[in-house]
Design a protein around this motif. Structure first.
Motif, PDB file in Angstrom:
ATOM      1  N   GLU A 170     -67.006 -19.351 -22.444  1.00  0.00           N
ATOM      2  CA  GLU A 170     -66.970 -20.779 -22.116  1.00  0.00           C
ATOM      3  C   GLU A 170     -67.081 -21.003 -20.609  1.00  0.00           C
ATOM      4  N   THR A 171     -66.424 -20.161 -19.835  1.00  0.00           N
ATOM      5  CA  THR A 171     -66.478 -20.283 -18.378  1.00  0.00           C
ATOM      6  C   THR A 171     -67.885 -20.019 -17.867  1.00  0.00           C
ATOM      7  N   ILE A 172     -68.530 -18.982 -18.376  1.00  0.00           N
ATOM      8  CA  ILE A 172     -69.901 -18.668 -17.968  1.00  0.00           C
ATOM      9  C   ILE A 172     -70.837 -19.809 -18.341  1.00  0.00           C
ATOM     10  N   ARG A 173     -70.671 -20.357 -19.529  1.00  0.00           N
ATOM     11  CA  ARG A 173     -71.531 -21.459 -19.972  1.00  0.00           C
ATOM     12  C   ARG A 173     -71.341 -22.727 -19.137  1.00  0.00           C
ATOM     13  N   SER A 174     -70.189 -22.857 -18.494  1.00  0.00           N
ATOM     14  CA  SER A 174     -69.950 -24.031 -17.646  1.00  0.00           C
ATOM     15  C   SER A 174     -70.660 -23.916 -16.289  1.00  0.00           C
ATOM     16  N   MET A 175     -71.189 -22.743 -15.990  1.00  0.00           N
ATOM     17  CA  MET A 175     -71.919 -22.517 -14.737  1.00  0.00           C
ATOM     18  C   MET A 175     -73.399 -22.780 -15.001  1.00  0.00           C
ATOM     19  N   PRO A 176     -73.971 -23.800 -14.387  1.00  0.00           N
ATOM     20  CA  PRO A 176     -75.356 -24.184 -14.684  1.00  0.00           C
ATOM     21  C   PRO A 176     -76.369 -23.040 -14.573  1.00  0.00           C
ATOM     22  N   GLN A 177     -76.187 -22.150 -13.621  1.00  0.00           N
ATOM     23  CA  GLN A 177     -77.152 -21.060 -13.428  1.00  0.00           C
ATOM     24  C   GLN A 177     -77.136 -20.046 -14.575  1.00  0.00           C
TER      25      GLN A 177
END
Length: 104
Positions: free
Chosen positions: A47-54
């Motif tokens: 979830e944290t990675i998916r919240s990063m646009p890149q």
């Protein structure tokens, strides 16, 4: 196993370390995310990675030994692109990686 197929592998002990590794290696093409990790589990890390646009479209394959009903759905809901269970079938995993990296 992955290195025998010419894949460079970076390892992290937990989700927080995995995110740190990812941000210091932006060339990363795919993540194998263990669901059950200490400190920060794979669901939270995904979830944290998916919240990063890149990293919105970076393939993440969730890997779990639990394989309980609903785990696949929970992994996909957290943002995983795919899901495999342990013990991992090497041929199946390589096929999933090839699929997500669009390799023939």
């Amino acid at each position: 196993m992955l290195e025998l197929h010419g894949i460079t592998v970076l390892h992290a002990e937990n989700g927080r370390a995995g995110i740190d590794t990812l941000t210091t290696h932006p060339e990363t093409d795919l993540i194998l995310m263990d669901v059950m990790m200490p400190a920060m589990d794979g669901y939270t890390a995904t979830e944290t990675i998916r919240s990063m646009p890149q990293y919105a479209h970076l393939p993440i394959i969730a890997v779990t030994a639990k394989a309980m009903p609903g785990d696949q759905e929970k992994s996909l809901a957290a943002g995983a692109s795919d899901y495999v269970t342990k013990p991992v079938d090497a041929d199946h995993l390589i096929a999933r990686i090839r699929h997500w990296l669009d390799l023939s």
